[in-house]
Design a protein around this motif. Sequence first.
Motif, short mmCIF file in Angstrom:
data_model
loop_
_atom_site.label_atom_id
_atom_site.label_comp_id
_atom_site.label_asym_id
_atom_site.label_seq_id
_atom_site.Cartn_x
_atom_site.Cartn_y
_atom_site.Cartn_z
N MET A 1 0.84 -1.20 0.01
CA MET A 1 0.09 0.01 -0.14
C MET A 1 0.90 1.29 0.02
O MET A 1 0.56 2.32 -0.79
N ARG A 2 2.13 1.36 0.86
CA ARG A 2 2.90 2.31 0.72
C ARG A 2 3.45 2.76 -0.95
O ARG A 2 3.49 3.86 -1.10
N ASP A 3 3.64 1.51 -1.67
CA ASP A 3 4.11 1.86 -2.82
C ASP A 3 3.19 2.32 -3.78
O ASP A 3 3.50 2.74 -4.58
N HIS A 4 1.75 2.11 -3.38
CA HIS A 4 0.74 2.68 -4.21
C HIS A 4 -0.10 3.74 -3.48
O HIS A 4 -1.37 3.88 -4.40
N GLN A 5 0.28 4.30 -2.62
CA GLN A 5 -0.62 5.15 -1.86
C GLN A 5 -0.83 6.34 -2.82
O GLN A 5 -2.04 7.05 -2.62
N GLU A 6 -0.02 7.07 -3.45
CA GLU A 6 -0.15 7.88 -4.16
C GLU A 6 -1.31 8.06 -5.07
O GLU A 6 -2.09 8.71 -5.34
N GLN A 7 -1.17 6.68 -5.92
CA GLN A 7 -2.21 6.51 -7.03
C GLN A 7 -3.67 6.40 -6.19
O GLN A 7 -4.51 7.02 -7.02
N ALA A 8 -3.99 6.01 -5.09
CA ALA A 8 -5.08 5.59 -4.59
C ALA A 8 -5.70 6.92 -4.08
O ALA A 8 -6.72 7.19 -4.03
N ILE A 9 -4.61 7.75 -3.60
CA ILE A 9 -5.10 9.21 -3.04
C ILE A 9 -5.57 10.13 -4.12
O ILE A 9 -6.81 10.80 -4.09
N VAL A 10 -4.73 10.04 -5.02
CA VAL A 10 -5.20 10.87 -6.31
C VAL A 10 -6.55 10.37 -7.01
O VAL A 10 -7.38 11.03 -7.37
N LEU A 11 -6.55 9.13 -7.05
CA LEU A 11 -7.88 8.60 -7.84
C LEU A 11 -9.07 9.02 -7.11
O LEU A 11 -10.02 9.37 -7.45
N GLY A 12 -9.20 8.49 -5.62
CA GLY A 12 -10.02 8.94 -4.66
C GLY A 12 -10.47 10.25 -4.93
O GLY A 12 -11.66 10.84 -4.84
N CYS A 13 -9.53 11.23 -4.68
CA CYS A 13 -9.68 12.71 -4.79
C CYS A 13 -10.26 13.16 -5.93
O CYS A 13 -11.40 13.91 -6.11
N LEU A 14 -9.91 12.73 -7.23
CA LEU A 14 -10.45 13.15 -8.35
C LEU A 14 -11.75 12.81 -8.87
O LEU A 14 -12.64 13.24 -8.97
N VAL A 15 -11.98 11.46 -8.41
CA VAL A 15 -13.18 10.73 -8.73
C VAL A 15 -14.51 11.31 -7.76
O VAL A 15 -15.55 11.94 -8.39
N VAL A 16 -14.16 11.48 -6.66
CA VAL A 16 -15.06 12.08 -5.61
C VAL A 16 -15.45 13.63 -5.79
O VAL A 16 -16.34 14.27 -5.93
N GLY A 17 -14.15 14.17 -5.98
CA GLY A 17 -13.97 15.76 -6.36
C GLY A 17 -15.16 15.91 -7.92
O GLY A 17 -15.67 17.02 -7.69
#
Length: 216
Positions: free
Chosen positions: A187-203
């Motif tokens: 998860m640490r290796d993929h955290q940036e992708q998950a945060i970006v995707l979640g923020c953009l989709v919901v935003g």
Amino acid sequence: MVLDLLLIALAITLDPLPVMAFVLVVASPRGAWKGLVFILSWLACLVAVIAIVLGLTGGHPPPPKSPPSTAALAAKLLVGVSLILYGEYRRRRHSAGRARADESAAEPERQPTVWTSAGLAVLLQPWGMVAAAATTVVAADLSHFSTWLALFGFCLLATASLLATELYVVLAPRSATARLLALRTWMRDHQEQAIVLGCLVVGFWLTGKSIYQLTG
């Protein structure tokens, strides 16, 4: 409202930072007990925000096109745009190779205590997503039983990843620690992708829907 809450809850439960910290909590001595405290503190934040919003609205949504309704939509639009900007900021920073382990300062370096576990749940709550949920709950009508189910489902789904981890530790304590720590590394290796995707989709979802309702 129901679809909005479920989408936001999904983004909250998939946020890697709280889960990574929670893994360290449950991997410590008496981890199952500390994990339970973390979850209760996490839920308390969600319930408190919902209770405050419902207290302000009286459990009845404001009439369409009224000043309170327009203000709520404007607030939702602001939250949506903020999430888009934050997601784009994280994406650009990561693409430029300047990503940092932001959670390192918040996660415990030493063995967490019960009180620090409770504090971490508050500190690592994805407050941007919680704010989005708060602007959505304004439309909740407590006179309908389905609304209670939607609010309960939101809290449950937003805590689902933590609950699943806690159950794994309780039911399989011997194998849980090693596997969860390995999961944390992934998860640490993929955290940036998950945060970006979640923020953009919901935003984008909140922004588009708010603009449609404001101009409709």
